[in-house]
Design a protein around this motif. Structure first.
Motif, PDB file in Angstrom:
ATOM      1  N   ALA A   1      38.978  31.138  42.515  1.00 37.22           N
ATOM      2  CA  ALA A   1      39.406  31.602  41.196  1.00 37.22           C
ATOM      3  C   ALA A   1      39.048  33.065  40.979  1.00 37.22           C
ATOM      4  CB  ALA A   1      38.772  30.730  40.108  1.00 37.22           C
ATOM      5  N   ALA A   2      37.824  33.452  41.382  1.00 38.81           N
ATOM      6  CA  ALA A   2      37.405  34.847  41.206  1.00 38.81           C
ATOM      7  C   ALA A   2      38.277  35.782  42.036  1.00 38.81           C
ATOM      8  CB  ALA A   2      35.936  34.994  41.587  1.00 38.81           C
ATOM      9  N   VAL A   3      38.559  35.388  43.285  1.00 36.32           N
ATOM     10  CA  VAL A   3      39.405  36.233  44.148  1.00 36.32           C
ATOM     11  C   VAL A   3      40.804  36.350  43.571  1.00 36.32           C
ATOM     12  CG1 VAL A   3      40.474  36.389  46.431  1.00 36.32           C
ATOM     13  CG2 VAL A   3      38.065  35.768  46.219  1.00 36.32           C
ATOM     14  N   LEU A   4      41.362  35.238  43.111  1.00 32.20           N
ATOM     15  CA  LEU A   4      42.712  35.281  42.557  1.00 32.20           C
ATOM     16  C   LEU A   4      42.765  36.101  41.273  1.00 32.20           C
ATOM     17  CD1 LEU A   4      43.912  31.618  43.157  1.00 32.20           C
ATOM     18  CD2 LEU A   4      44.660  33.684  44.348  1.00 32.20           C
TER      19      LEU A   4
ATOM     20  N   LEU B   1      40.808  38.586  40.510  1.00 34.52           N
ATOM     21  CA  LEU B   1      40.705  39.991  40.907  1.00 34.52           C
ATOM     22  C   LEU B   1      42.033  40.484  41.477  1.00 34.52           C
ATOM     23  CD1 LEU B   1      38.930  42.489  41.278  1.00 34.52           C
ATOM     24  CD2 LEU B   1      38.252  41.583  43.505  1.00 34.52           C
ATOM     25  N   THR B   2      42.669  39.632  42.308  1.00 34.20           N
ATOM     26  CA  THR B   2      43.974  40.003  42.875  1.00 34.20           C
ATOM     27  C   THR B   2      45.018  40.176  41.771  1.00 34.20           C
ATOM     28  OG1 THR B   2      43.436  38.748  44.870  1.00 34.20           O
ATOM     29  CG2 THR B   2      45.754  39.304  44.504  1.00 34.20           C
ATOM     30  N   THR B   3      44.999  39.286  40.800  1.00 33.95           N
ATOM     31  CA  THR B   3      45.927  39.391  39.674  1.00 33.95           C
ATOM     32  C   THR B   3      45.721  40.684  38.904  1.00 33.95           C
ATOM     33  OG1 THR B   3      46.016  36.985  39.446  1.00 33.95           O
ATOM     34  CG2 THR B   3      46.650  38.303  37.518  1.00 33.95           C
ATOM     35  N   LEU B   4      44.484  41.047  38.662  1.00 33.07           N
ATOM     36  CA  LEU B   4      44.194  42.274  37.939  1.00 33.07           C
ATOM     37  C   LEU B   4      44.686  43.497  38.702  1.00 33.07           C
ATOM     38  CD1 LEU B   4      42.853  43.716  35.564  1.00 33.07           C
ATOM     39  CD2 LEU B   4      40.689  43.649  36.844  1.00 33.07           C
ATOM     40  N   VAL B   5      44.403  43.515  40.007  1.00 41.45           N
ATOM     41  CA  VAL B   5      44.844  44.657  40.818  1.00 41.45           C
ATOM     42  C   VAL B   5      46.366  44.729  40.863  1.00 41.45           C
ATOM     43  CG1 VAL B   5      44.845  45.640  43.140  1.00 41.45           C
ATOM     44  CG2 VAL B   5      42.734  44.687  42.189  1.00 41.45           C
TER      45      VAL B   5
ATOM     46  N   MET C   1      53.506  41.942  30.715  1.00 40.82           N
ATOM     47  CA  MET C   1      53.121  40.632  30.186  1.00 40.82           C
ATOM     48  C   MET C   1      53.756  39.514  31.001  1.00 40.82           C
ATOM     49  SD  MET C   1      51.292  38.967  28.139  1.00 40.82           S
ATOM     50  CE  MET C   1      50.720  40.366  27.143  1.00 40.82           C
ATOM     51  N   ARG C   2      55.012  39.694  31.404  1.00 39.49           N
ATOM     52  CA  ARG C   2      55.639  38.671  32.243  1.00 39.49           C
ATOM     53  C   ARG C   2      54.909  38.517  33.571  1.00 39.49           C
ATOM     54  NH1 ARG C   2      60.598  41.491  30.862  1.00 39.49           N
ATOM     55  NH2 ARG C   2      61.599  40.510  29.037  1.00 39.49           N
ATOM     56  N   VAL C   3      54.558  39.648  34.163  1.00 36.90           N
ATOM     57  CA  VAL C   3      53.816  39.587  35.436  1.00 36.90           C
ATOM     58  C   VAL C   3      52.472  38.896  35.243  1.00 36.90           C
ATOM     59  CG1 VAL C   3      52.719  40.994  37.226  1.00 36.90           C
ATOM     60  CG2 VAL C   3      54.981  41.608  36.373  1.00 36.90           C
ATOM     61  N   LEU C   4      51.808  39.208  34.110  1.00 33.25           N
ATOM     62  CA  LEU C   4      50.511  38.581  33.834  1.00 33.25           C
ATOM     63  C   LEU C   4      50.653  37.074  33.697  1.00 33.25           C
ATOM     64  CD1 LEU C   4      47.515  38.734  33.134  1.00 33.25           C
ATOM     65  CD2 LEU C   4      48.162  39.172  30.754  1.00 33.25           C
ATOM     66  N   LEU C   5      51.666  36.620  32.951  1.00 29.12           N
ATOM     67  CA  LEU C   5      51.873  35.189  32.792  1.00 29.12           C
ATOM     68  C   LEU C   5      52.204  34.526  34.122  1.00 29.12           C
ATOM     69  CD1 LEU C   5      53.922  35.137  29.458  1.00 29.12           C
ATOM     70  CD2 LEU C   5      51.494  34.602  29.774  1.00 29.12           C
ATOM     71  N   PHE C   6      53.045  35.182  34.914  1.00 29.39           N
ATOM     72  CA  PHE C   6      53.411  34.625  36.212  1.00 29.39           C
ATOM     73  C   PHE C   6      52.195  34.533  37.126  1.00 29.39           C
ATOM     74  CE2 PHE C   6      54.683  35.390  40.625  1.00 29.39           C
ATOM     75  CZ  PHE C   6      55.483  34.279  40.839  1.00 29.39           C
ATOM     76  N   MET C   7      51.394  35.598  37.187  1.00 29.18           N
ATOM     77  CA  MET C   7      50.220  35.602  38.057  1.00 29.18           C
ATOM     78  C   MET C   7      49.175  34.608  37.563  1.00 29.18           C
ATOM     79  SD  MET C   7      50.857  37.641  40.526  1.00 29.18           S
ATOM     80  CE  MET C   7      49.239  37.896  41.236  1.00 29.18           C
TER      81      MET C   7
ATOM     82  N   ALA D   1      49.803  31.754  35.965  1.00 29.55           N
ATOM     83  CA  ALA D   1      50.296  30.435  36.368  1.00 29.55           C
ATOM     84  C   ALA D   1      50.078  30.222  37.860  1.00 29.55           C
ATOM     85  CB  ALA D   1      51.771  30.281  35.998  1.00 29.55           C
ATOM     86  N   LEU D   2      50.360  31.276  38.648  1.00 28.89           N
ATOM     87  CA  LEU D   2      50.161  31.178  40.090  1.00 28.89           C
ATOM     88  C   LEU D   2      48.687  30.963  40.420  1.00 28.89           C
ATOM     89  CD1 LEU D   2      51.506  31.361  42.862  1.00 28.89           C
ATOM     90  CD2 LEU D   2      51.092  33.834  42.820  1.00 28.89           C
ATOM     91  N   THR D   3      47.794  31.617  39.665  1.00 21.75           N
ATOM     92  CA  THR D   3      46.352  31.442  39.897  1.00 21.75           C
ATOM     93  C   THR D   3      45.922  30.007  39.616  1.00 21.75           C
ATOM     94  OG1 THR D   3      45.920  33.755  39.336  1.00 21.75           O
ATOM     95  CG2 THR D   3      44.069  32.218  39.178  1.00 21.75           C
ATOM     96  N   LEU D   4      46.409  29.450  38.495  1.00 22.68           N
ATOM     97  CA  LEU D   4      46.063  28.062  38.174  1.00 22.68           C
ATOM     98  C   LEU D   4      46.570  27.101  39.243  1.00 22.68           C
ATOM     99  CD1 LEU D   4      46.750  28.022  34.319  1.00 22.68           C
ATOM    100  CD2 LEU D   4      44.540  28.156  35.487  1.00 22.68           C
ATOM    101  N   VAL D   5      47.784  27.325  39.708  1.00 22.32           N
ATOM    102  CA  VAL D   5      48.329  26.470  40.765  1.00 22.32           C
ATOM    103  C   VAL D   5      47.492  26.603  42.035  1.00 22.32           C
ATOM    104  CG1 VAL D   5      50.320  26.078  42.263  1.00 22.32           C
ATOM    105  CG2 VAL D   5      50.657  26.476  39.825  1.00 22.32           C
ATOM    106  N   ALA D   6      47.108  27.843  42.377  1.00 21.13           N
ATOM    107  CA  ALA D   6      46.310  28.062  43.584  1.00 21.13           C
ATOM    108  C   ALA D   6      44.945  27.391  43.474  1.00 21.13           C
ATOM    109  CB  ALA D   6      46.146  29.567  43.830  1.00 21.13           C
ATOM    110  N   ILE D   7      44.336  27.451  42.277  1.00 25.37           N
ATOM    111  CA  ILE D   7      43.036  26.796  42.085  1.00 25.37           C
ATOM    112  C   ILE D   7      43.184  25.286  42.231  1.00 25.37           C
ATOM    113  CG2 ILE D   7      41.223  26.329  40.408  1.00 25.37           C
ATOM    114  CD1 ILE D   7      41.638  29.143  39.314  1.00 25.37           C
ATOM    115  N   ALA D   8      44.238  24.726  41.639  1.00 26.23           N
ATOM    116  CA  ALA D   8      44.459  23.283  41.754  1.00 26.23           C
ATOM    117  C   ALA D   8      44.677  22.873  43.208  1.00 26.23           C
ATOM    118  CB  ALA D   8      45.657  22.870  40.898  1.00 26.23           C
ATOM    119  N   VAL D   9      45.482  23.672  43.932  1.00 24.07           N
ATOM    120  CA  VAL D   9      45.696  23.378  45.353  1.00 24.07           C
ATOM    121  C   VAL D   9      44.388  23.510  46.127  1.00 24.07           C
ATOM    122  CG1 VAL D   9      46.869  24.170  47.433  1.00 24.07           C
ATOM    123  CG2 VAL D   9      48.122  24.025  45.279  1.00 24.07           C
ATOM    124  N   ALA D  10      43.572  24.523  45.797  1.00 25.11           N
ATOM    125  CA  ALA D  10      42.287  24.706  46.478  1.00 25.11           C
ATOM    126  C   ALA D  10      41.370  23.511  46.255  1.00 25.11           C
ATOM    127  CB  ALA D  10      41.616  25.989  45.989  1.00 25.11           C
TER     128      ALA D  10
END
Length: 463
Positions: free
Chosen positions: A9-12, A14-18, A144-150, A152-161
């Motif tokens: 979650a922390a890596v994602l 950080l990646t989202t912010l960058v 804002m669209r990119v933030l929402l997309f990233m 959602a992608l972060t939550l999905v990645a955490i769930a998959v992890a």
């Protein structure tokens, strides 16, 4: 698993912010290129026809909706906002904010009343100041669209992890669980006395990983413990065999000494006084040594092979008879019983049961002063029969209270009130007999209240 999920979650995040900052910077750079194009068209344009108050470039094709064009000559300023219909005149405050910017050609971000964030450039050409401003509304919306997309992608990645990590973690921890189960089994073994076998071993001993190294070290520790326990058991066996053999061999010489000493009673009056006293002491000490040898031999037999013959025994009858014998033996104590009106059956060897009760009553008679109240009681609990001997004597000092069941343990002078010799093995025999029955012998003591409690298995109910 939680730690891995938190790291992911922390890596994602950080990646989202960058990524968000990078996307926004790219969009702002594109807008800056577009702003330079607007400023260039403004420099090439003429005053628009039909609206002499409008600044140059305000009606040029290519200006995005929301573009603000400002032109100032001396004290006269004109401004227009590009909209879907006719040009709109901004408020005086907005014009003032735009004209107050340095006219050095640098692009800046400015928040305008009623319009929001803008990228603004101000330059001086000839006799006037020219300002062009493009709205950041689309950039903000895109960000804002990119933030929402990233997100959602972060939550999905955490769930998959979590879903992927959980079985992996469980699979990787199975060797540790097996090792913990083995350690738990070893921890439940009674390693205090007797022959001890440690058949359980760790199965995961691969030296190529950390768990295997721990398993190998654990097995080595068990081997060492098993060797030490075997050596201890062998030493205890030798000592017990020696005590049993020595006690057995001493019985006949001691019996002979007692016999010869008793034989001298017939003509003992003709002996000098010193010789009479010596013969009396020889007879007394030989009797005491015979009692000690018998107790040692009994303990050795209980340690090696108790050879009990358990049967239903009425504890009420046993205690009542033992108290009657203790009262007849004298000592000045006041004997009492607290017995139920019905029989209470324990599954025990009758001879050994009588022996331990007699030992406790004898212990109370020897170690309490005259006038002490000694109470023997019997009661039953689910699955157990409790025999208790309590006295109101001076109690057992704390220094020796935890050692009274050890062999050759003796109470101090404060509790010894009898001239009868004590071998120091009576309570040790009590504990050994109780252990052979699968029961327990306990003591609690303080001045005025000392209680010895025997816990025997109850006899099964008879139809």
């Amino acid at each position: 698993m939680v730690r891995v999920s938190l790291v992911v979650a922390a890596v994602l995040m950080l990646t989202t912010l960058v990524a968000l900052l990078a996307v926004r910077q790219v969009l702002v750079d594109q807008m800056d290129v577009q702003l330079h194009a607007v400023a260039a068209r403004q420099a090439r344009s003429e005053t628009p026809d039909g609206d002499q108050q409008a600044p140059r470039g305000a009606t040029e094709l290519g200006n995005p909706i929301g573009t603000i064009i400002v032109e100032q000559h001396g004290s006269f300023a004109s401004a227009r906002v590009v909209s879907e219909g006719a040009l709109v005149v901004p408020s005086g405050d907005v014009i003032a904010d735009l004209l107050n910017l340095p006219d050095d050609g640098e692009i800046r971000t400015l928040v305008l009343d009623d319009f929001g964030s803008y990228r603004v450039i101000s330059v001086t050409r000839g006799d006037g100041t020219y300002v062009a401003a493009l709205p950041l509304k689309q950039v903000n919306q895109m960000t804002m669209r990119v933030l929402l997309f990233m997100s959602a992608l972060t939550l999905v990645a955490i769930a998959v992890a979590v879903m992927v990590t959980r079985p992996l973690v469980h699979r990787s921890l199975r060797p540790l669980h097996r090792l913990a189960e083995t350690a738990h089994q070893v921890g439940q073994l009674d390693l205090r006395t007797g022959e001890v076998a440690l058949p359980m071993r760790a199965l995961d001993t691969d030296p190529g990983n950390e768990v295997g190294q721990v398993g190998r070290a654990f097995n080595q520790m068990l081997d060492n413990v098993e060797s030490a326990l075997a050596a201890r058991q062998e030493s205890e066996t030798k000592v017990r065999r020696f005590v049993a053999d020595a006690s057995h061999e001493l019985r006949n010489p001691l019996a002979s000494i007692r016999g010869y000493a008793e034989l001298t009673r017939r003509g003992r009056e003709a002996l000098p006084d010193q010789s009479q006293f010596a013969m009396q002491r020889i007879e007394s000490e030989s009797s005491r040594m015979s009692s000690l040898v018998e107790d040692l031999l009994l303990l050795a037999r209980l340690d090696s092979d108790p050879n009990l013959q358990p049967e239903p025994v009425d504890c009420v009858e046993v205690v009542l008879n033992a108290v009657s014998d203790a009262r007849a033996a004298g000592g000045g104590q006041r004997w009492q019983v607290d017995l139920p009106s019905h029989e209470v059956l324990a599954m025990a060897d009758r001879h050994r049961l009588v022996q331990v009760v007699v030992n406790l009553l004898s212990n109370a008679r020897k170690h309490t002063p005259a006038g002490t109240v000694v109470t023997a009681s019997v009661r039953s609990e689910p699955g157990w029969v409790l025999i208790e001997v309590a006295d109101t004597g001076p109690g057992i000092p704390e220094a020796v209270s935890g050692q009274v069941f050890e062999r050759f343990a003796r109470a101090d002078v404060a509790r010894a009130h009898s001239a009868e010799p004590s071998t120091g093995l009576g309570l040790a025999i009590v504990e050994a007999v109780m252990a052979a029955h699968g029961g327990t012998a306990t003591v609690s003591s303080h001045p005025g209240d000392t209680r010895f409690q025997l816990r025997f298995p109850a006899a099964p109910a008879q139809d």
